[in-house]
Each structure stands twice: as structure tokens, then as C-alpha cells.
Design an enzyme around this catalytic site. Structure first.
Site, PDB file in Angstrom:
ATOM      1  N   ASP A  43      -1.300  -2.320  -4.061  1.00  0.00           N
ATOM      2  CA  ASP A  43      -2.704  -2.322  -3.656  1.00  0.00           C
ATOM      3  C   ASP A  43      -3.327  -0.976  -4.029  1.00  0.00           C
ATOM      4  O   ASP A  43      -2.630   0.033  -4.118  1.00  0.00           O
ATOM      5  CB  ASP A  43      -2.818  -2.487  -2.136  1.00  0.00           C
ATOM      6  CG  ASP A  43      -2.666  -3.932  -1.680  1.00  0.00           C
ATOM      7  OD1 ASP A  43      -2.636  -4.830  -2.526  1.00  0.00           O
ATOM      8  OD2 ASP A  43      -2.576  -4.146  -0.459  1.00  0.00           O
ATOM      9  N   MET A  44      -4.653  -0.950  -4.217  1.00  0.00           N
ATOM     10  CA  MET A  44      -5.320   0.326  -4.491  1.00  0.00           C
ATOM     11  C   MET A  44      -6.119   0.730  -3.263  1.00  0.00           C
ATOM     12  O   MET A  44      -6.813  -0.093  -2.668  1.00  0.00           O
ATOM     13  CB  MET A  44      -6.237   0.182  -5.714  1.00  0.00           C
ATOM     14  CG  MET A  44      -6.760   1.495  -6.219  1.00  0.00           C
ATOM     15  SD  MET A  44      -5.461   2.672  -6.685  1.00  0.00           S
ATOM     16  CE  MET A  44      -5.162   2.232  -8.394  1.00  0.00           C
ATOM     17  N   ARG A  72      -4.788  -6.773 -11.064  1.00  0.00           N
ATOM     18  CA  ARG A  72      -5.757  -7.412 -10.160  1.00  0.00           C
ATOM     19  C   ARG A  72      -7.069  -6.626 -10.226  1.00  0.00           C
ATOM     20  O   ARG A  72      -7.076  -5.415 -10.052  1.00  0.00           O
ATOM     21  CB  ARG A  72      -5.219  -7.379  -8.734  1.00  0.00           C
ATOM     22  CG  ARG A  72      -6.224  -7.917  -7.710  1.00  0.00           C
ATOM     23  CD  ARG A  72      -5.826  -7.559  -6.272  1.00  0.00           C
ATOM     24  NE  ARG A  72      -4.535  -8.089  -5.897  1.00  0.00           N
ATOM     25  CZ  ARG A  72      -3.808  -7.587  -4.891  1.00  0.00           C
ATOM     26  NH1 ARG A  72      -4.245  -6.565  -4.190  1.00  0.00           N
ATOM     27  NH2 ARG A  72      -2.630  -8.117  -4.603  1.00  0.00           N
ATOM     28  N   HIS A 123     -14.379 -13.382  -4.060  1.00  0.00           N
ATOM     29  CA  HIS A 123     -14.875 -14.621  -3.445  1.00  0.00           C
ATOM     30  C   HIS A 123     -16.292 -14.880  -3.892  1.00  0.00           C
ATOM     31  O   HIS A 123     -16.940 -15.796  -3.393  1.00  0.00           O
ATOM     32  CB  HIS A 123     -14.862 -14.502  -1.926  1.00  0.00           C
ATOM     33  CG  HIS A 123     -13.607 -13.905  -1.384  1.00  0.00           C
ATOM     34  ND1 HIS A 123     -13.474 -12.570  -1.086  1.00  0.00           N
ATOM     35  CD2 HIS A 123     -12.411 -14.478  -1.126  1.00  0.00           C
ATOM     36  CE1 HIS A 123     -12.253 -12.340  -0.661  1.00  0.00           C
ATOM     37  NE2 HIS A 123     -11.587 -13.470  -0.679  1.00  0.00           N
ATOM     38  N   ALA A 167     -12.949  -1.871  -1.615  1.00  0.00           N
ATOM     39  CA  ALA A 167     -13.241  -2.097  -0.198  1.00  0.00           C
ATOM     40  C   ALA A 167     -13.463  -0.816   0.607  1.00  0.00           C
ATOM     41  O   ALA A 167     -13.634  -0.885   1.808  1.00  0.00           O
ATOM     42  CB  ALA A 167     -12.083  -2.886   0.417  1.00  0.00           C
ATOM     43  N   LYS A 172       0.870  -1.185   0.000  1.00  0.00           N
ATOM     44  CA  LYS A 172       0.000   0.000   0.000  1.00  0.00           C
ATOM     45  C   LYS A 172       0.902   1.227   0.000  1.00  0.00           C
ATOM     46  O   LYS A 172       1.712   1.402   0.919  1.00  0.00           O
ATOM     47  CB  LYS A 172      -0.880   0.022   1.249  1.00  0.00           C
ATOM     48  CG  LYS A 172      -2.044  -0.935   1.162  1.00  0.00           C
ATOM     49  CD  LYS A 172      -2.980  -0.801   2.337  1.00  0.00           C
ATOM     50  CE  LYS A 172      -4.168  -1.734   2.184  1.00  0.00           C
ATOM     51  NZ  LYS A 172      -3.831  -3.117   1.815  1.00  0.00           N
ATOM     52  N   ARG A 189     -12.295  -3.564   7.313  1.00  0.00           N
ATOM     53  CA  ARG A 189     -12.818  -3.750   5.940  1.00  0.00           C
ATOM     54  C   ARG A 189     -13.389  -5.164   5.764  1.00  0.00           C
ATOM     55  O   ARG A 189     -14.400  -5.347   5.105  1.00  0.00           O
ATOM     56  CB  ARG A 189     -11.727  -3.455   4.900  1.00  0.00           C
ATOM     57  CG  ARG A 189     -11.400  -1.969   4.789  1.00  0.00           C
ATOM     58  CD  ARG A 189     -10.577  -1.636   3.565  1.00  0.00           C
ATOM     59  NE  ARG A 189      -9.227  -2.164   3.635  1.00  0.00           N
ATOM     60  CZ  ARG A 189      -8.226  -1.598   4.314  1.00  0.00           C
ATOM     61  NH1 ARG A 189      -8.411  -0.481   4.974  1.00  0.00           N
ATOM     62  NH2 ARG A 189      -7.025  -2.141   4.316  1.00  0.00           N
ATOM     63  N   GLN A 230     -10.444  -1.227  -9.115  1.00  0.00           N
ATOM     64  CA  GLN A 230     -11.639  -1.509  -8.291  1.00  0.00           C
ATOM     65  C   GLN A 230     -12.903  -1.317  -9.120  1.00  0.00           C
ATOM     66  O   GLN A 230     -13.195  -0.210  -9.580  1.00  0.00           O
ATOM     67  CB  GLN A 230     -11.650  -0.548  -7.099  1.00  0.00           C
ATOM     68  CG  GLN A 230     -10.433  -0.688  -6.193  1.00  0.00           C
ATOM     69  CD  GLN A 230     -10.100   0.599  -5.456  1.00  0.00           C
ATOM     70  OE1 GLN A 230     -10.116   1.674  -6.052  1.00  0.00           O
ATOM     71  NE2 GLN A 230      -9.795   0.499  -4.179  1.00  0.00           N
ATOM     72  N   LYS A 265     -13.587  -5.813  -6.306  1.00  0.00           N
ATOM     73  CA  LYS A 265     -14.779  -4.952  -6.268  1.00  0.00           C
ATOM     74  C   LYS A 265     -14.444  -3.584  -5.689  1.00  0.00           C
ATOM     75  O   LYS A 265     -14.952  -2.568  -6.147  1.00  0.00           O
ATOM     76  CB  LYS A 265     -15.876  -5.603  -5.426  1.00  0.00           C
ATOM     77  CG  LYS A 265     -16.543  -6.793  -6.087  1.00  0.00           C
ATOM     78  CD  LYS A 265     -17.780  -7.244  -5.323  1.00  0.00           C
ATOM     79  CE  LYS A 265     -18.358  -8.513  -5.917  1.00  0.00           C
ATOM     80  NZ  LYS A 265     -19.547  -8.998  -5.198  1.00  0.00           N
TER      81      LYS A 265
END
Ligand SMILES: Cc1cc2nc3c(=O)[nH]c(=O)nc-3n(C[C@H](O)[C@H](O)[C@H](O)COP(=O)(O)OP(=O)(O)OC[C@H]3O[C@@H](n4cnc5c(N)ncnc54)[C@H](O)[C@@H]3O)c2cc1C
Length: 309
Positions: free
Chosen positions: A135-136, A185, A228, A190, A98, A289, A164, A188
Site C-alpha cells: 500500500d502507499m 495499483r 469507485h 487518500a 502498509k 479515510r 496515487q 486517487k
């Protein structure tokens, strides 16, 4: 709505203090994180790799407010990567970073500090034979993160991006990033985002996810399908077949401790599955989260805080 409320309330320092010192909380944390130390992270990585999974490791921490902490986190990644190399795990395990953890939000030159720290992590990752994925975080950082990504990719073209699906802009970002060799990647999303930039309804987010996935799978990059959601996984499997994707040109990703049976099912049918494994002591934001995503986790959290875990 519950999700948004929980994400807002959790920023309150008194709530954070209460939650992080609650008696039963550590048991809940161990469901979603490997532990606090590099040793714990390597142990869980070993175990997952021996079961046929790949791994991406996240040294927990975010929204760093001073340079020393940013450097400490950078050095923790360096140590982790060197130990992955020595343990012969680097071909199966990469790291997720991050940018806010390595300084992006620091005043004045934060984005440059974060880029420099990420550059160092990428160098060590390359030396030991693995990769880094950025990571976003929330939408106010998307442009900055993509700009750091572009800089890093000049020297480290295999640096992974995260997009995302809940953001209106993401289909277009998928078009920009879905090029040969580009690891992307798709998740959705978070964070608690306003209507002006993000779809609010679950159905809209899911439809956006499918549109974005089609763009990535039609493209020439390496999609990393992070969800998931059973329906989206089924759609992804069908789309991979439709676009002639082979098992080595994309992967599925899931979080440590979430839907383990589904992780095993996908691996057993020959899909590459990478498990996202967080570790470290700064687990609060990550755990919040995970609770916001699923009411059942929230109940586990409440019980843990009341000492009835
Ligand atoms: C590998 C990986 C990396 C990620 N990286 C980022 C990132 O960089 N930035 C970002 O904003 N988000 C990231 N996320 C989180 C993501 O954006 C979603 O918030 C999260 O994955 C939940 O969405 P879902 O697609 O699983 O679907 P959902 O609709 O939320 O969940 C579908 C089903 O999965 C199960 N499930 C989902 N979440 C949980 C949970 N926490 N505990 C137990 N069961 C659960 C439940 O059965 C649920 O019904 C990442 C997710 C993964 C898997």
C-alpha cells in the site's frame, strides 16, 4: 476542504479515544471491514471468491511505534497467508501491506526493519502461491516505499506497487513502473497532502488519474485500476479496449463495502475484480479515510458516535 479538516482533526488522541469507544461505532466498522480476526477474514474471502471476485486482504494497522508491534503484525500476515494456503484460497487472494505497520517509521533503522518484515511476508506468500502489494501512504514515505519495492522485487518480482494520482510525481512514476510483469495499483490517493506535492482540486486529480492510466495501459505491466468513480471506470473500460487489453492483463479493484453493485456489474461483463478487504482491531485510521472520502459516510460516523446509528 472538509476532507482535509477531518483528516487533520482525526489525529487528535482525544477524538480518537472518543470515536473508538462510541456506542454505535462497531456497526459502522462492519460495513467496511471483515471483522477483527483471521477467521473473519477467511470467512469473507471465501464468500467473495465463491461470488467470482478476487481479494486482497489488509491486516489493519499503521504508524507502528515499537518493534514488537511490527513483528506481531508481520506474524499476523504469516498466519493469514498460511491459512489462505490451507483453505485453497491463495490463487484468488493476496495481501496488501502498509510498510508503516511493519516498522517503516521506527527510529534509526525503521525502513530496514520494514523491508525485512515485508521480505518475510513475501516469502510466505510465494510459498503458498500468492502475492503481496505494498500500500502507499503519505507522500513523505513514497521514496522509501518505492525503494523497498525495488529491493523486494529482486527476489519477488510480482510484488505489487501502489501509485496515487493526486501526487504531481505519479505520471513519471507510472513510466518507471509500467514495465513487463510489474503489478501497479493506481488510486486517487487518500491522505491530506499539501499543494506543493499534490493536486488539490477533484478535477485535477481525475485528469491526472486518466493520464497515469494511459501510461500504465500503454505499457507492458499489469495495471490494477482502483477506483469507485463511475466516470473513471467508464474511461478505463474504453481505454482498455483502445489499447487492446484482454481480461487477464489488468484488473479493477474496489474496497469492501463500497459500490457492491458496480463490483458485480464489472465481474458479470468478464472483468477481473479484486475486493480490498481490511480486517483487525486497528480500524480507526482506515475508517476515518473512508469517512473523509464521502460526506454521507461522515454522517453515518457522526450518528454512530452519538449512538444513533
Ligand atoms: C482497492 C483500493 C486500494 C487502495 N489503496 C490505497 C493506497 O494504498 N493508498 C492510498 O492513498 N489510497 C488507497 N485507496 C483509496 C483511494 O486513494 C481513494 O481514496 C478512494 O478509492 C476514493 O477514491 P475514488 O477513486 O473511489 O473516487 P471518489 O471520487 O472518492 O469516489 C467516487 C464515488 O465512489 C463512491 N465512493 C468512494 N469512496 C467511497 C466510500 N468510502 N464509501 C462509499 N462510497 C464511496 C461514491 O459514490 C463516490 O461518489 C485505495 C482504493 C482502492 C479502491
Amino acid at each position: 476542504m472538509l476532507r482535509g479538516a477531518l483528516l487533520s482533526v482525526s489525529a487528535n488522541p482525544a477524538i480518537k479515544r472518543f470515536a473508538t469507544t462510541a456506542p454505535g461505532i462497531s456497526e459502522l466498522v462492519t460495513q467496511f471491514a471483515a471483522g477483527e480476526t483471521t477467521h473473519d477474514a477467511i470467512g469473507v474471502t471465501n464468500e467473495l471468491v465463491s461470488q467470482g471476485f478476487q481479494v486482497t486482504l489488509d491486516h489493519l494497522g499503521e504508524d507502528t511505534t515499537d518493534v514488537d508491534t511490527a513483528i506481531t503484525i508481520r506474524d499476523a500476515y504469516v498466519e493469514l497467508l498460511q491459512r489462505l494456503g490451507r483453505a485453497q484460497l491463495a490463487s484468488q487472494a493476496e495481501v496488501s501491506v502498509k510498510l508503516s505497520a511493519v516498522g517503516q517509521a521506527l527510529p534509526d533503522d525503521g525502513p530496514q526493519v520494514a523491508t525485512d518484515n515485508a521480505q518475510r511476508i513475501c516469502e510466505v506468500a510465494r510459498d503458498v502461491g500468492t502475492t503481496v502489494t505494498l500500500d502507499m501512504e503519505d507522500h513523505t514515505t513514497t521514496d522509501l516505499t518505492l525503494s523497498t519495492l525495488a529491493q523486494l522485487r529482486q527476489d519477488f518480482p510480482d510484488t505489487g506497487a501502489v501509485l496515487q494520482a493526486y501526487l504531481h510525481r505519479t505520471e513519471s512514476d507510472c513510466r518507471d513502473l509500467g514495465r513487463a510483469g510489474s503489478r501497479v495499483r493506481l488510486c486517487k490517493g487518500a491522505y491530506n497532502e499539501p499543494e506543493s506535492v499534490a493536486y488539490q482540486r477533484r478535477g485535477e486529480v481525475d485528469l491526472s488519474y486518466v493520464r497515469c492510466l494511459k501510461v500504465l495501459l500503454e505499457g507492458e505491466g499489469y495495471p490494477m485500476i482502483a477506483t469507485h468513480d463511475s466516470r473513471l471506470i467508464a474511461v478505463a473500460e474504453a481505454l482498455c479496449a483502445r489499447y487492446g487489453r484482454e481480461s487477464d492483463d489488468h484488473e479493477f479493484q474496489m474496497l469492501y463495502g463500497v459500490r457492491r453493485r458496480e463490483q458485480r456489474r464489472l465481474a458479470a461483463i468478464g472483468q477481473r475484480v479484486r475486493v480490498y478487504v481490511p480486517y483487525g482491531s486497528e480500524w480507526y485510521g482506515y475508517l476515518v479515510r473512508r469517512m473523509a472520502e464521502r460526506p454521507a459516510n461522515l454522517m453515518l460516523g457522526v450518528r454512530a458516535m452519538l449512538g444513533r446509528g
